[in-house]
Design a protein around this motif. Structure first.
Motif, PDB file in Angstrom:
ATOM      1  N   THR A 121      -9.147   2.464  -6.130  1.00 17.37           N
ATOM      2  CA  THR A 121      -9.433   1.900  -4.812  1.00 17.37           C
ATOM      3  C   THR A 121      -9.731   0.416  -4.898  1.00 17.37           C
ATOM      4  N   LYS A 133       0.828  -1.214   0.000  1.00 14.67           N
ATOM      5  CA  LYS A 133       0.000   0.000   0.000  1.00 14.67           C
ATOM      6  C   LYS A 133       0.861   1.263   0.000  1.00 14.67           C
ATOM      7  N   SER A 186      -4.554  -6.138  -2.270  1.00 11.09           N
ATOM      8  CA  SER A 186      -4.234  -6.314  -0.851  1.00 11.09           C
ATOM      9  C   SER A 186      -4.884  -7.586  -0.301  1.00 11.09           C
ATOM     10  N   LEU A 237      -7.577  -2.533  -3.183  1.00  6.15           N
ATOM     11  CA  LEU A 237      -8.265  -3.430  -2.266  1.00  6.15           C
ATOM     12  C   LEU A 237      -8.149  -4.874  -2.719  1.00  6.15           C
TER      13      LEU A 237
END
Length: 232
Positions: free
Chosen positions: A206, A171, A213, A210
């Protein structure tokens, strides 16, 4: 006033090419920073657990420095500070080979390596000292005993913390955009300035962050489950 959302840009080849380039840059940056972080983590952990007071002091100073200075400052220090101290020939070579990317992954890797070294140190401390003593009694040197006996077990114990810091590393690659490294956040900002579709492009970014991750966390959980030390 009603805001009309337009997701048609997601089907445009030019947009997809830019996003793909940014995503590839993020993955490359994360992979190189992770490799550097792991190498530094092992080195610092070994130094922290050695009998040398000098090694312990240097390793402790390294960890304290990187844990108490913001990551963004580390990146700026490497890009604006360290770069200016290098010989002219080295500066020219680095500038010709994407200096923004190089200094960004160095700054991120060295910083996260400090955190991962503490994860490993915690794992090492959980291993009974009798195992190290037994290894030395069998004729192994300190480094051999550490590499063959202690470290593999320590990695298994500290894997959950290492996975968490790996996701954090991934991130934090977004900070590389501050020095102009071409990665996902940098490309997102560029596309937004070209299309003025702020919500749509940042939503897409985003979702990608996401998704990747969560994928990293899933992959880490699979590895953790495979190498977990099971009581018999």
């Amino acid at each position: 006033m009603t805001i009309q959302l337009d997701f048609s840009l997601f089907t445009q080849p030019e947009f997809l090419g830019q996003v793909g380039k940014g995503l590839l840059g993020t993955l490359e940056l994360a992979a190189l920073a992770f490799a550097l972080a792991i190498a530094m983590a092992v080195l610092i952990a070994v130094m922290r657990m050695s009998n040398s007071k000098a090694c312990q002091a240097v390793a402790a100073a390294y960890v304290e420095y990187h844990q108490n200075v913001p990551l963004l400052v580390h990146i700026f220090l490497w890009y604006f500070g360290v770069a200016a101290l290098l010989p002219a020939g080295v500066q020219q070579w680095i500038n010709a080979h994407n200096s923004e990317f190089i200094f960004a992954f160095i700054g991120i890797g060295l910083c996260l390596g400090a955190y991962m070294s503490e994860d490993l140190r915690g794992g090492i401390r959980s291993i009974p000292t009798s195992q190290l003593e037994a290894s030395r009694a069998l004729g192994l040197s300190y480094l051999q005993a550490f590499r063959l006996v202690i470290l593999p077990q320590a990695v298994r114990v500290s894997m959950p913390a290492i996975i968490n810091h790996t996701v954090l590393l991934f991130k934090n690659t977004s900070l590389a955009m501050t020095v102009g490294a071409v990665e996902l956040t940098y490309v997102t900002k560029e596309v937004e300035s070209q299309t003025f579709r702020t919500f749509e492009i940042y939503l897409a970014s985003t979702v990608m962050y996401l998704g990747l991750s969560l994928l990293l966390m899933w992959f880490g959980a699979v590895i953790e489950n495979r190498i977990r030390i099971r009581n018999r």
